[in-house]
Motif scaffolding. Sequence first.
Motif, PDB file in Angstrom:
ATOM      1  N   ILE A   1     -40.600   0.606  10.639  1.00 52.73           N
ATOM      2  CA  ILE A   1     -41.651   1.411  11.273  1.00 52.73           C
ATOM      3  C   ILE A   1     -42.975   1.245  10.541  1.00 52.73           C
ATOM      4  O   ILE A   1     -44.024   1.075  11.163  1.00 52.73           O
ATOM      5  N   TYR A   2     -42.903   1.288   9.213  1.00 50.59           N
ATOM      6  CA  TYR A   2     -44.084   1.142   8.363  1.00 50.59           C
ATOM      7  C   TYR A   2     -43.872  -0.053   7.434  1.00 50.59           C
ATOM      8  O   TYR A   2     -43.278   0.094   6.357  1.00 50.59           O
ATOM      9  N   PRO A   3     -44.306  -1.237   7.810  1.00 46.01           N
ATOM     10  CA  PRO A   3     -44.055  -2.448   7.004  1.00 46.01           C
ATOM     11  C   PRO A   3     -44.551  -2.365   5.563  1.00 46.01           C
ATOM     12  O   PRO A   3     -44.016  -3.044   4.684  1.00 46.01           O
ATOM     13  N   ASP A   4     -45.553  -1.511   5.319  1.00 43.49           N
ATOM     14  CA  ASP A   4     -46.113  -1.427   3.959  1.00 43.49           C
ATOM     15  C   ASP A   4     -45.555  -0.254   3.162  1.00 43.49           C
ATOM     16  O   ASP A   4     -46.098   0.105   2.114  1.00 43.49           O
ATOM     17  N   ILE A   5     -44.464   0.334   3.625  1.00 46.13           N
ATOM     18  CA  ILE A   5     -43.947   1.549   2.996  1.00 46.13           C
ATOM     19  C   ILE A   5     -43.665   1.351   1.512  1.00 46.13           C
ATOM     20  O   ILE A   5     -43.949   2.218   0.681  1.00 46.13           O
ATOM     21  N   LYS A   6     -43.150   0.189   1.162  1.00 43.06           N
ATOM     22  CA  LYS A   6     -42.767  -0.050  -0.229  1.00 43.06           C
ATOM     23  C   LYS A   6     -43.983  -0.082  -1.147  1.00 43.06           C
ATOM     24  O   LYS A   6     -43.925   0.375  -2.297  1.00 43.06           O
ATOM     25  N   GLU A   7     -45.107  -0.597  -0.624  1.00 46.15           N
ATOM     26  CA  GLU A   7     -46.325  -0.681  -1.438  1.00 46.15           C
ATOM     27  C   GLU A   7     -46.957   0.687  -1.677  1.00 46.15           C
ATOM     28  O   GLU A   7     -47.752   0.851  -2.596  1.00 46.15           O
ATOM     29  N   ARG A   8     -46.587   1.653  -0.847  1.00 45.54           N
ATOM     30  CA  ARG A   8     -47.159   3.000  -0.990  1.00 45.54           C
ATOM     31  C   ARG A   8     -46.220   3.956  -1.721  1.00 45.54           C
ATOM     32  O   ARG A   8     -46.523   5.132  -1.874  1.00 45.54           O
ATOM     33  N   LEU A   9     -45.070   3.443  -2.160  1.00 40.23           N
ATOM     34  CA  LEU A   9     -44.046   4.278  -2.790  1.00 40.23           C
ATOM     35  C   LEU A   9     -44.028   4.075  -4.303  1.00 40.23           C
ATOM     36  O   LEU A   9     -44.063   2.943  -4.789  1.00 40.23           O
TER      37      LEU A   9
END
Length: 382
Positions: free
Chosen positions: A86-94
């Motif tokens: 859903i959010y491809p950049d989720i890992k970069e924001r975690l």
Amino acid sequence: MNSAIVGLQWGDEGKGKVVQKFSRSHEWIVRFSGGPNAGHTVYHNGKKVVHHLVPTGTDKNKLFIGRGTLVNFDILNDEIAKLSEIYPDIKERLFISEWCRVITPVERWQDAEIEKLKGAKSVGTTGMGIGPTISNDANRIALHVFDLFDERIFREKAKLLKKFCGYQKDFEDDLLKSFNKVRERVEDPKISGDILFEGTQGIMLDPMYGTYPYVTSTPTIPSYLSYGSGIKAGYEVFGVFKAYVTRVGAGPFPTELNDDTGDAIRKSGGEFGSTTGRPRRCGWIDLPQLKYAIEISNTDHLVMTKADVLNGFDKIGVCVGYDRPFCVHDLEDVNAEIEYIKGWKNLESSEFGDFVSLIEKYIQKRIDYISFGPSEEEIKVR
């Protein structure tokens, strides 16, 4: 303005979608307690996702798993993978605190064994290893995230943990492999901007202020959030409660309905655990309990959820007292005094207004928001 969202009952109050809604006015979403035993069911762009460890937010939020949170890396990686669709950049924001305690197969095995030993006195844990991890931490043998950066240290500590607990199987290679998938996300970031602190479970499950021993193992009250997150910040408390009450597992439940009405509430409300799938015990709203939770959490704003679940009932029960004074650790065998009011067809009915007024009069506080469906859009301001 910083906010803290907590549950005012025994968990499962619908906090997830409340966090989702309020996340849009905050930059950071921070978990400060609990572990994968908690589950927040949220709809992201129409897709249902159960959050166990990743804080609940949108595509704009930065997400921090604070040091008070217990981490299972397999569950965390699965959750990141689902959210990445859903959010491809989720890992970069975690971001994950290096101080988080790590749940291993040792603690999950201990959890099951302890419940067996307790027999009829078991509390009905989720089996996620939360209690044993806290216990092992108190014994100074639990693993922390920072231990996994040095393989030699990690293996030495894992060996001690297994020896202490009497666990015979090796898990080290698998755990390192799972950890390495999120290794680069371990960082205690410098946080600025508005913060939303995401509580888990409910006040009545707090190990010091809840219905001990039928409680969880990590604090649920908002006064713990600075300690559990490592962030010094002021905040407003938003307390979430259902228009009725549920709980999972063993423990006192003065307003429980072991009848067709309880079954109807469970079916209408979809009351099955998001973590275990277990059917939740259901009962009428308990105002002495709710007032206690509001006071102990110093709640500023109230959010009622699942009001629509009671649509169509001929009469609605409200607990307005017990046959003895309220005592949080002595709720076994109390007799609840139930006042019945006329039910309502929908939330526009005057009868529903009477229900809300009855609650507000008892707790001496206004209900600011009412939720009437599973999505964040179905929350209205009063």
